[in-house]
Design a protein around this motif. Structure first.
Motif, PDB file in Angstrom:
ATOM      1  N   ASP A  82       0.806  -1.211   0.000  1.00  0.00           N
ATOM      2  CA  ASP A  82       0.000   0.000   0.000  1.00  0.00           C
ATOM      3  C   ASP A  82       0.845   1.270   0.000  1.00  0.00           C
ATOM      4  O   ASP A  82       0.297   2.367  -0.064  1.00  0.00           O
ATOM      5  CB  ASP A  82      -0.928   0.008   1.221  1.00  0.00           C
ATOM      6  CG  ASP A  82      -1.971  -1.101   1.158  1.00  0.00           C
ATOM      7  OD1 ASP A  82      -2.335  -1.490   0.029  1.00  0.00           O
ATOM      8  OD2 ASP A  82      -2.401  -1.565   2.222  1.00  0.00           O
ATOM      9  N   GLU A  83       2.154   1.132   0.094  1.00  0.00           N
ATOM     10  CA  GLU A  83       3.014   2.307   0.123  1.00  0.00           C
ATOM     11  C   GLU A  83       3.000   2.989  -1.237  1.00  0.00           C
ATOM     12  O   GLU A  83       3.225   2.349  -2.265  1.00  0.00           O
ATOM     13  CB  GLU A  83       4.448   1.912   0.490  1.00  0.00           C
ATOM     14  CG  GLU A  83       4.581   1.375   1.912  1.00  0.00           C
ATOM     15  CD  GLU A  83       6.001   0.997   2.252  1.00  0.00           C
ATOM     16  OE1 GLU A  83       6.818   0.846   1.302  1.00  0.00           O
ATOM     17  OE2 GLU A  83       6.316   0.847   3.440  1.00  0.00           O
ATOM     18  N   PRO A  84       2.741   4.302  -1.279  1.00  0.00           N
ATOM     19  CA  PRO A  84       2.616   4.986  -2.576  1.00  0.00           C
ATOM     20  C   PRO A  84       3.937   5.376  -3.221  1.00  0.00           C
ATOM     21  O   PRO A  84       3.965   5.737  -4.396  1.00  0.00           O
ATOM     22  CB  PRO A  84       1.802   6.229  -2.230  1.00  0.00           C
ATOM     23  CG  PRO A  84       2.149   6.523  -0.802  1.00  0.00           C
ATOM     24  CD  PRO A  84       2.360   5.179  -0.155  1.00  0.00           C
ATOM     25  N   TYR A  85       5.046   5.302  -2.464  1.00  0.00           N
ATOM     26  CA  TYR A  85       6.316   5.788  -2.986  1.00  0.00           C
ATOM     27  C   TYR A  85       7.395   4.708  -2.902  1.00  0.00           C
ATOM     28  O   TYR A  85       7.369   3.832  -2.031  1.00  0.00           O
ATOM     29  CB  TYR A  85       6.790   7.021  -2.208  1.00  0.00           C
ATOM     30  CG  TYR A  85       5.749   8.101  -2.118  1.00  0.00           C
ATOM     31  CD1 TYR A  85       5.432   8.871  -3.236  1.00  0.00           C
ATOM     32  CD2 TYR A  85       5.060   8.334  -0.924  1.00  0.00           C
ATOM     33  CE1 TYR A  85       4.450   9.850  -3.162  1.00  0.00           C
ATOM     34  CE2 TYR A  85       4.089   9.322  -0.846  1.00  0.00           C
ATOM     35  CZ  TYR A  85       3.779  10.069  -1.970  1.00  0.00           C
ATOM     36  OH  TYR A  85       2.802  11.033  -1.894  1.00  0.00           O
ATOM     37  N   LYS A  86       8.346   4.802  -3.809  1.00  0.00           N
ATOM     38  CA  LYS A  86       9.539   3.972  -3.706  1.00  0.00           C
ATOM     39  C   LYS A  86      10.414   4.528  -2.578  1.00  0.00           C
ATOM     40  O   LYS A  86      10.399   5.726  -2.320  1.00  0.00           O
ATOM     41  CB  LYS A  86      10.319   4.012  -5.026  1.00  0.00           C
ATOM     42  CG  LYS A  86       9.521   3.585  -6.237  1.00  0.00           C
ATOM     43  CD  LYS A  86      10.246   3.963  -7.516  1.00  0.00           C
ATOM     44  CE  LYS A  86       9.370   3.739  -8.743  1.00  0.00           C
ATOM     45  NZ  LYS A  86       9.978   4.283  -9.978  1.00  0.00           N
ATOM     46  N   ASN A  87      11.168   3.664  -1.946  1.00  0.00           N
ATOM     47  CA  ASN A  87      12.073   4.095  -0.879  1.00  0.00           C
ATOM     48  C   ASN A  87      13.459   4.445  -1.423  1.00  0.00           C
ATOM     49  O   ASN A  87      14.419   4.525  -0.667  1.00  0.00           O
ATOM     50  CB  ASN A  87      12.197   3.001   0.185  1.00  0.00           C
ATOM     51  CG  ASN A  87      10.891   2.795   0.926  1.00  0.00           C
ATOM     52  OD1 ASN A  87      10.145   3.746   1.160  1.00  0.00           O
ATOM     53  ND2 ASN A  87      10.601   1.557   1.284  1.00  0.00           N
ATOM     54  N   ARG A  88      13.545   4.668  -2.714  1.00  0.00           N
ATOM     55  CA  ARG A  88      14.816   4.948  -3.375  1.00  0.00           C
ATOM     56  C   ARG A  88      14.607   5.998  -4.455  1.00  0.00           C
ATOM     57  O   ARG A  88      13.479   6.280  -4.851  1.00  0.00           O
ATOM     58  CB  ARG A  88      15.370   3.670  -4.024  1.00  0.00           C
ATOM     59  CG  ARG A  88      14.472   3.134  -5.129  1.00  0.00           C
ATOM     60  CD  ARG A  88      14.934   1.799  -5.666  1.00  0.00           C
ATOM     61  NE  ARG A  88      14.062   1.336  -6.742  1.00  0.00           N
ATOM     62  CZ  ARG A  88      12.909   0.711  -6.560  1.00  0.00           C
ATOM     63  NH1 ARG A  88      12.479   0.449  -5.334  1.00  0.00           N
ATOM     64  NH2 ARG A  88      12.180   0.329  -7.602  1.00  0.00           N
ATOM     65  N   MET A  89      15.705   6.556  -4.925  1.00  0.00           N
ATOM     66  CA  MET A  89      15.695   7.371  -6.130  1.00  0.00           C
ATOM     67  C   MET A  89      16.580   6.683  -7.155  1.00  0.00           C
ATOM     68  O   MET A  89      17.704   6.259  -6.828  1.00  0.00           O
ATOM     69  CB  MET A  89      16.175   8.792  -5.839  1.00  0.00           C
ATOM     70  CG  MET A  89      15.189   9.597  -5.003  1.00  0.00           C
ATOM     71  SD  MET A  89      15.640  11.353  -4.913  1.00  0.00           S
ATOM     72  CE  MET A  89      14.341  11.951  -3.797  1.00  0.00           C
ATOM     73  N   GLY A  90      16.078   6.569  -8.374  1.00  0.00           N
ATOM     74  CA  GLY A  90      16.798   5.806  -9.378  1.00  0.00           C
ATOM     75  C   GLY A  90      16.854   6.501 -10.717  1.00  0.00           C
ATOM     76  O   GLY A  90      16.083   7.422 -11.000  1.00  0.00           O
ATOM     77  N   ALA A  91      17.789   6.035 -11.545  1.00  0.00           N
ATOM     78  CA  ALA A  91      17.949   6.578 -12.891  1.00  0.00           C
ATOM     79  C   ALA A  91      18.451   5.481 -13.818  1.00  0.00           C
ATOM     80  O   ALA A  91      19.239   4.619 -13.407  1.00  0.00           O
ATOM     81  CB  ALA A  91      18.926   7.755 -12.897  1.00  0.00           C
ATOM     82  N   GLY A  92      17.978   5.536 -15.069  1.00  0.00           N
ATOM     83  CA  GLY A  92      18.453   4.657 -16.123  1.00  0.00           C
ATOM     84  C   GLY A  92      19.108   5.491 -17.202  1.00  0.00           C
ATOM     85  O   GLY A  92      18.433   6.257 -17.896  1.00  0.00           O
ATOM     86  N   MET A  93      20.416   5.371 -17.324  1.00  0.00           N
ATOM     87  CA  MET A  93      21.185   6.222 -18.233  1.00  0.00           C
ATOM     88  C   MET A  93      21.612   5.413 -19.450  1.00  0.00           C
ATOM     89  O   MET A  93      22.532   4.595 -19.394  1.00  0.00           O
ATOM     90  CB  MET A  93      22.409   6.775 -17.487  1.00  0.00           C
ATOM     91  CG  MET A  93      22.030   7.699 -16.345  1.00  0.00           C
ATOM     92  SD  MET A  93      23.365   8.006 -15.154  1.00  0.00           S
ATOM     93  CE  MET A  93      23.339   6.447 -14.239  1.00  0.00           C
ATOM     94  N   GLY A  94      20.904   5.631 -20.535  1.00  0.00           N
ATOM     95  CA  GLY A  94      21.195   4.913 -21.759  1.00  0.00           C
ATOM     96  C   GLY A  94      20.657   5.658 -22.953  1.00  0.00           C
ATOM     97  O   GLY A  94      19.993   6.690 -22.813  1.00  0.00           O
ATOM     98  N   ARG A  95      20.943   5.146 -24.117  1.00  0.00           N
ATOM     99  CA  ARG A  95      20.448   5.739 -25.347  1.00  0.00           C
ATOM    100  C   ARG A  95      18.916   5.824 -25.303  1.00  0.00           C
ATOM    101  O   ARG A  95      18.228   4.837 -25.127  1.00  0.00           O
ATOM    102  CB  ARG A  95      20.880   4.860 -26.528  1.00  0.00           C
ATOM    103  CG  ARG A  95      20.561   5.436 -27.893  1.00  0.00           C
ATOM    104  CD  ARG A  95      20.696   4.400 -29.000  1.00  0.00           C
ATOM    105  NE  ARG A  95      21.878   3.562 -28.899  1.00  0.00           N
ATOM    106  CZ  ARG A  95      22.169   2.606 -29.790  1.00  0.00           C
ATOM    107  NH1 ARG A  95      21.352   2.380 -30.820  1.00  0.00           N
ATOM    108  NH2 ARG A  95      23.244   1.867 -29.641  1.00  0.00           N
ATOM    109  N   GLY A  96      18.382   7.030 -25.425  1.00  0.00           N
ATOM    110  CA  GLY A  96      16.933   7.191 -25.407  1.00  0.00           C
ATOM    111  C   GLY A  96      16.341   7.408 -24.034  1.00  0.00           C
ATOM    112  O   GLY A  96      15.133   7.606 -23.913  1.00  0.00           O
TER     113      GLY A  96
END
Length: 222
Positions: A76-90
């Protein structure tokens, strides 16, 4: 970059993962996100020096939302407990292999590279590339720098039986059974806060660049 504040915010979010708390701490969220944006910008700047596919990619192209996707919610938690990024073409949701980071408190930070859970057509292309160029594939996965930064090798699931069209006696059959072609490395909170964190991450990404290039060549269908 105020990484200690980012960790503190994420730790507090994990203990208070609800909309009321987030609304009351919105200013802290924006401050933490600004710190993470600066981190991603620094990583992109380093990545663009050795991977030309990332030229022009920005943090906004790369960063994932902190809100959970309802389709995949398991709590039921509305948020992720992390911050993330995907760095790639596009950017973060592109079909290409790339580089990833997720910052989370209590030693849950990790960085990774490759392709996680490719679509069936993409998976077929990757398997074909391994089948045709097995020697190159094994050379890159066994490279000393890959072994140093990603000693656990490939993560994820694999088929119980050979994929359709491949013989069970194929010398590369165990690699052809993989569903994911992704490597990762974890960092403690102390390692995240250390002065050499960004150089260490970039060294890991550079070690994984041959894998990313191999996978993207397969995905291009060349």
């Amino acid at each position: 970059m105020d990484l200690p504040f980012l960790l503190k915010f994420l730790n507090n979010l994990a203990a208070n993962n609800n909309k009321a708390w987030m609304d009351a701490n919105r200013a802290d969220y924006h401050r933490a996100r600004a710190t993470f944006t600066a981190l991603v910008q620094e990583l992109l700047h380093g990545l663009q020096r050795f991977d030309p596919d990332l030229q022009g990619i920005t943090p906004s192209d790369s960063m994932f939302r902190i809100n959970k996707n309802d389709r995949f919610q398991q709590s039921d938690e509305p948020y992720k407990n992390r911050m993330g990024a995907g760095m790639g073409r596009g950017g973060r949701h592109s079909p290409w292999a790339g580089y990833f980071i997720a910052v989370e408190a209590n030693g849950q930070t990790w960085v990774g590279a490759g392709k996680w859970r490719p679509e069936p057509a993409s998976l077929a292309r990757i398997r074909q590339e391994i089948h045709y160029n097995g020697a190159e594939f094994h050379e890159l996965r066994q490279a000393p720098k890959m072994q140093q930064h990603f000693p656990d090798g490939f993560e994820g699931e694999r088929l119980q039986r050979p994929p359709k069209g491949y013989d069970k006696n194929d010398p590369d059959i165990e690699w052809l059974k993989l569903k994911d072609f992704f490597v990762s490395q974890s960092f403690t909170d102390a390692e995240l806060l250390a002065p050499d964190f960004v150089p260490r991450v970039l060294a890991s990404f550079q070690a994984a660049q041959p894998l990313v290039q191999f996978l993207n060549r397969a995905l291009e269908g060349e």
